[in-house]
Design a protein around this motif. Structure first.
Motif, PDB file in Angstrom:
ATOM      1  N   GLU A 142      -2.126 -14.988  34.305  1.00 24.04           N
ATOM      2  CA  GLU A 142      -1.648 -15.600  35.544  1.00 24.04           C
ATOM      3  C   GLU A 142      -1.480 -14.551  36.644  1.00 24.04           C
ATOM      4  OE1 GLU A 142       1.529 -19.167  36.526  1.00 24.04           O
ATOM      5  OE2 GLU A 142       1.953 -17.924  34.798  1.00 24.04           O
ATOM      6  N   SER A 155      -6.814  -8.812  43.350  1.00 25.29           N
ATOM      7  CA  SER A 155      -7.096 -10.164  42.875  1.00 25.29           C
ATOM      8  C   SER A 155      -8.475 -10.254  42.217  1.00 25.29           C
ATOM      9  CB  SER A 155      -6.905 -11.213  43.980  1.00 25.29           C
ATOM     10  OG  SER A 155      -7.817 -11.007  45.008  1.00 25.29           O
ATOM     11  N   HIS A 172      -7.967  -8.855  38.780  1.00 23.34           N
ATOM     12  CA  HIS A 172      -7.263  -9.874  38.018  1.00 23.34           C
ATOM     13  C   HIS A 172      -8.251 -10.904  37.462  1.00 23.34           C
ATOM     14  CE1 HIS A 172      -5.017 -13.540  37.324  1.00 23.34           C
ATOM     15  NE2 HIS A 172      -5.664 -14.088  38.318  1.00 23.34           N
ATOM     16  N   GLU A 173      -9.160 -11.352  38.325  1.00 23.21           N
ATOM     17  CA  GLU A 173     -10.127 -12.369  37.895  1.00 23.21           C
ATOM     18  C   GLU A 173     -11.121 -11.830  36.879  1.00 23.21           C
ATOM     19  OE1 GLU A 173     -12.177 -14.537  40.956  1.00 23.21           O
ATOM     20  OE2 GLU A 173     -10.257 -15.204  41.792  1.00 23.21           O
ATOM     21  N   THR A 191      -2.942 -10.064  33.604  1.00 27.49           N
ATOM     22  CA  THR A 191      -1.806 -10.741  34.223  1.00 27.49           C
ATOM     23  C   THR A 191      -1.312  -9.876  35.383  1.00 27.49           C
ATOM     24  OG1 THR A 191      -1.185 -11.552  32.041  1.00 27.49           O
ATOM     25  CG2 THR A 191       0.477 -11.755  33.783  1.00 27.49           C
ATOM     26  N   ALA A 244      -1.368 -15.490  45.569  1.00 26.39           N
ATOM     27  CA  ALA A 244      -1.151 -15.694  44.135  1.00 26.39           C
ATOM     28  C   ALA A 244      -1.384 -17.151  43.735  1.00 26.39           C
ATOM     29  CB  ALA A 244       0.276 -15.284  43.768  1.00 26.39           C
ATOM     30  N   GLU A 245      -1.535 -17.374  42.431  1.00 20.39           N
ATOM     31  CA  GLU A 245      -1.678 -18.734  41.902  1.00 20.39           C
ATOM     32  C   GLU A 245      -0.327 -19.446  41.888  1.00 20.39           C
ATOM     33  OE1 GLU A 245      -5.141 -17.230  38.808  1.00 20.39           O
ATOM     34  OE2 GLU A 245      -3.080 -17.446  38.133  1.00 20.39           O
ATOM     35  N   ARG A 246       0.740 -18.660  41.816  1.00 23.20           N
ATOM     36  CA  ARG A 246       2.079 -19.248  41.758  1.00 23.20           C
ATOM     37  C   ARG A 246       3.065 -18.320  42.447  1.00 23.20           C
ATOM     38  NH1 ARG A 246       6.254 -19.773  37.142  1.00 23.20           N
ATOM     39  NH2 ARG A 246       4.852 -18.524  35.867  1.00 23.20           N
TER      40      ARG A 246
END
Ligand code: ADP
Ligand code: ADP
Length: 219
Positions: A32, A183, A186-187, A192, A206-208
């Motif tokens: 995440e 990012s 991250h992908e 995480t 961010a995703e969250r």
């Protein structure tokens, strides 16, 4: 499939006068990308430092990558294997070359000198700085130094990257380059990524978003 599990985490300073964390519950899934947001002094850095085992809680439980941070004796090993840190002030060592700075986390491993060198160059290439390997950090721009810090954070292939205001000392254009790099990594690496910021446009990447206020999570 949580990589971070936190329950009832509390931390105070100055003999209890400053309550930095006031009962944090937080779960973060493997892979995440989460932003921790909130005003200055709300407890963001304290929370991130707890996740990276740079600081110890007073109460509550915290499990990171399957390790109970309140009972393990192997915190150095945990940090060097599982966690990559990126700070606002990159914390590079000024009298080592860029490549040597990236090699630092690998001292804890049993890689040979040649393997360390190769891997450092590979990660410097990933952040677009292979040609700066033999420079000292003071010759680099702020954005380039932060890219070195990211290469250093990734070099042991940690499962978690902890970034505290990674763009805080950069102009917005350079900051965007750093964010994009984080990012993308991250992908690509499915790492995480937990990032502390007080800037909404940064946090929105961010995703969250986890909002912290007065040592508590708001959402
Ligand atoms: P943020 O990262 O959101 O700015 P911090 O986690 O740095 O917040 O700080 C939360 C609160 O705890 C603040 O009031 C801060 O002054 C205090 N604090 C943080 N670290 C320490 C420390 N080592 N000693 C004393 N007080 C601290
Ligand atoms: P940020 O707002 O990014 O958290 P700070 O300047 O508040 O940055 O904190 C930087 C570091 O200093 C943090 O790691 C925190 O633990 C420590 N710190 C923050 N406030 C205090 C304080 N009042 N006393 C001692 N250390 C502090």
């Amino acid at each position: 499939d949580n990589v971070i599990e936190i329950q009832g985490l509390k931390k105070s300073y100055d003999g209890g006068k400053i309550k930095a964390l006031n009962g944090i519950d937080l779960e973060i899934k493997k892979g995440e990308f989460v932003s921790i947001m909130g005003p200055s002094g709300s407890g963001k850095s304290t929370l991130l430092n707890m996740i990276g085992a740079l600081d110890v809680a007073d109460e509550g439980t915290i499990e990171v990558a399957g390790i109970d941070l309140r009972s393990t004796a192997k915190l150095n090993e945990f940090r060097s294997q599982e966690i990559g840190f990126v700070f606002q002030m990159h914390n590079l060592i000024p009298n080592l070359t860029v490549r040597e700075n990236v090699e630092i986390p690998m001292y804890e491993t049993d890689l040979s000198t040649n393997q360390m060198r190769e891997r450092a160059l590979k990660f410097l290439k990933a952040v677009g700085l292979e040609d700066k390997a033999d420079q000292i950090p003071t010759k680099l721009s702020g954005g380039q130094r932060q890219r070195v810090a990211i290469a250093r954070a990734l070099v042991n292939r940690p499962s978690i990257i902890l970034a505290d205001e990674p763009t805080g000392s950069l102009d917005s254009k350079t900051g965007d380059v750093i964010l994009k790099l984080l990012s993308d990594l991250h992908e690509k690496e499915n790492v995480t990524l937990v990032m502390v910021t007080h800037e909404p446009y940064v946090g929105n990447m961010a995703e969250r978003i986890v909002n912290v206020l007065d040592g508590k999570i708001q959402n």
